[in-house]
Design a protein around this motif. Structure first.
Motif, PDB file in Angstrom:
ATOM      1  N   ALA A 287     -37.631  -8.398  23.092  1.00 29.51           N
ATOM      2  CA  ALA A 287     -36.584  -7.982  24.024  1.00 29.51           C
ATOM      3  C   ALA A 287     -36.558  -8.877  25.252  1.00 29.51           C
ATOM      4  N   SER A 288     -37.739  -9.214  25.770  1.00 29.83           N
ATOM      5  CA  SER A 288     -37.798 -10.085  26.946  1.00 29.83           C
ATOM      6  C   SER A 288     -37.171 -11.442  26.662  1.00 29.83           C
ATOM      7  N   LEU A 289     -37.479 -12.020  25.500  1.00 32.19           N
ATOM      8  CA  LEU A 289     -36.922 -13.332  25.138  1.00 32.19           C
ATOM      9  C   LEU A 289     -35.421 -13.252  24.896  1.00 32.19           C
ATOM     10  N   LEU A 290     -34.955 -12.188  24.240  1.00 30.05           N
ATOM     11  CA  LEU A 290     -33.524 -12.059  23.964  1.00 30.05           C
ATOM     12  C   LEU A 290     -32.716 -11.895  25.248  1.00 30.05           C
ATOM     13  N   ILE A 291     -33.233 -11.123  26.190  1.00 26.68           N
ATOM     14  CA  ILE A 291     -32.519 -10.936  27.456  1.00 26.68           C
ATOM     15  C   ILE A 291     -32.403 -12.257  28.208  1.00 26.68           C
ATOM     16  N   LEU A 292     -33.407 -13.121  28.076  1.00 22.45           N
ATOM     17  CA  LEU A 292     -33.396 -14.409  28.778  1.00 22.45           C
ATOM     18  C   LEU A 292     -32.337 -15.364  28.253  1.00 22.45           C
TER      19      LEU A 292
ATOM     20  N   GLN B 286     -43.465  -6.878  31.305  1.00 22.84           N
ATOM     21  CA  GLN B 286     -44.447  -6.001  31.933  1.00 22.84           C
ATOM     22  C   GLN B 286     -44.782  -4.817  31.019  1.00 22.84           C
ATOM     23  N   VAL B 287     -43.756  -4.202  30.454  1.00 25.76           N
ATOM     24  CA  VAL B 287     -43.971  -3.049  29.578  1.00 25.76           C
ATOM     25  C   VAL B 287     -44.732  -3.472  28.322  1.00 25.76           C
ATOM     26  N   ALA B 288     -44.415  -4.644  27.784  1.00 26.05           N
ATOM     27  CA  ALA B 288     -45.055  -5.103  26.547  1.00 26.05           C
ATOM     28  C   ALA B 288     -46.546  -5.346  26.719  1.00 26.05           C
TER      29      ALA B 288
ATOM     30  N   ARG C 205     -44.380  -5.864  19.612  1.00 22.97           N
ATOM     31  CA  ARG C 205     -43.680  -7.124  19.342  1.00 22.97           C
ATOM     32  C   ARG C 205     -42.189  -7.000  19.648  1.00 22.97           C
ATOM     33  N   ALA C 206     -41.615  -5.835  19.390  1.00 23.63           N
ATOM     34  CA  ALA C 206     -40.195  -5.629  19.691  1.00 23.63           C
ATOM     35  C   ALA C 206     -39.937  -5.745  21.189  1.00 23.63           C
TER      36      ALA C 206
END
Length: 273
Positions: free
Chosen positions: A126-131, A107-109, A121-122
């Motif tokens: 972050a969203s992908l890494l948390i998943l 959402q923030v991105a 992009r960071a």
């Protein structure tokens, strides 16, 4: 005179200079119009709600682990049904909070913050890494149904790397939130939010260090090397507690940010009437 349908005049976030340009001619800051304020206020509200839901779920699991550590092993139903119910409960309990936080990062991105492409992009990363944490629990616990021996062995060796990726995602998320907050209205008054990612890196680094230390102990055991104490057990509890601590610290700061945006939205709405 403004033409019909033109975007209403905004003001610079940094100095308050009224301008139609995207970049303030006075100080080089960014123009902030009523539409951008409304969108950002909605996004911060969503992030706040997602964090609150994650805190409620992860906090409830922490209480269950503290007061009834064997609650998910009580034989309410026999045999395979109990095993399936326990595994589903663990998947939901540990995967859902991280998934909610990953949604918040996405959402923030995608919101209209004042970010350079690298910073945006960071946030997506972050969203992908948390998943990776929900994916870990889903894969390992599902494998435990079909091949319990293999599932348990993989869980021990994969967990430290999952802790590294998922907590790196959390730190990147807080870094992005701090940048967005600092460049938003009243950002100079929310210095805590700007540097929250540094505080987030401390428990995250501690959890990762413990995880890899556990992995080293397990390697010693597999090689037949004697150790002075019993091997540590790699579980998702430490990572879940780190998630919980970070979210509890961040949520109050988000509330003050949302309050400032809501006040700015109200002022912008009254000015256009």
């Amino acid at each position: 005179m403004e033409t019909s349908g033109a975007e209403p005049r905004g003001e610079c976030v940094r100095c308050g200079y009224a301008t139609d340009a995207d970049v303030c001619p006075e100080c080089g800051g960014h123009r902030d119009g009523p539409h951008q304020i409304r969108v950002r206020c909605r996004v911060v509200t969503r992030v706040l709600n997602l964090f609150a839901a994650a805190i409620a779920i992860e906090g409830g699991i922490a209480l269950v682990d503290h007061f009834a550590p064997s609650a998910d092993q009580v034989p309410l139903v026999p045999g395979v049904l109990m095993t399936c119910a326990s595994i589903v409960f663990q998947i939901v309990a540990h995967a859902v909070p991280a998934t909610l936080v990953a949604i918040a990062a996405a959402q923030v991105a995608s919101a209209p913050w004042f970010l350079v492409p690298r910073e945006r992009r960071a946030l997506k990363a972050a969203s992908l890494l948390i998943l990776t944490f929900p994916a870990y629990w889903l894969g390992i616990r599902t494998l435990a149904l079909t091949a319990p021996g293999i599932g348990g062995e993989l869980a021990q060796w994969i967990y430290p790397f999952v802790a590294l990726t998922s907590l790196t995602g959390i730190v990147l998320l807080f870094r992005g939130l701090g940048l967005c907050c600092d460049r938003d209205r009243g950002g100079a008054e929310r210095t805590f939010m700007r540097y929250l990612w540094i505080g987030a890196a401390i428990p995250a680094g501690g959890t990762v260090l413990i995880s890899f230390s556990t992995l080293f102990v397990l390697w010693q055991v597999s090689q037949g090397i004697p150790i002075p104490a019993r091997p540590l057990e790699a579980t998702g509890n430490n990572l879940g507690r780190s998630f919980l601590i970070l979210l509890i610290v961040a949520t109050p700061a988000l509330w003050f940010w949302r309050k400032a945006l809501a006040e700015a939205q109200a002022e912008a709405s009254s000015a256009t009437r």
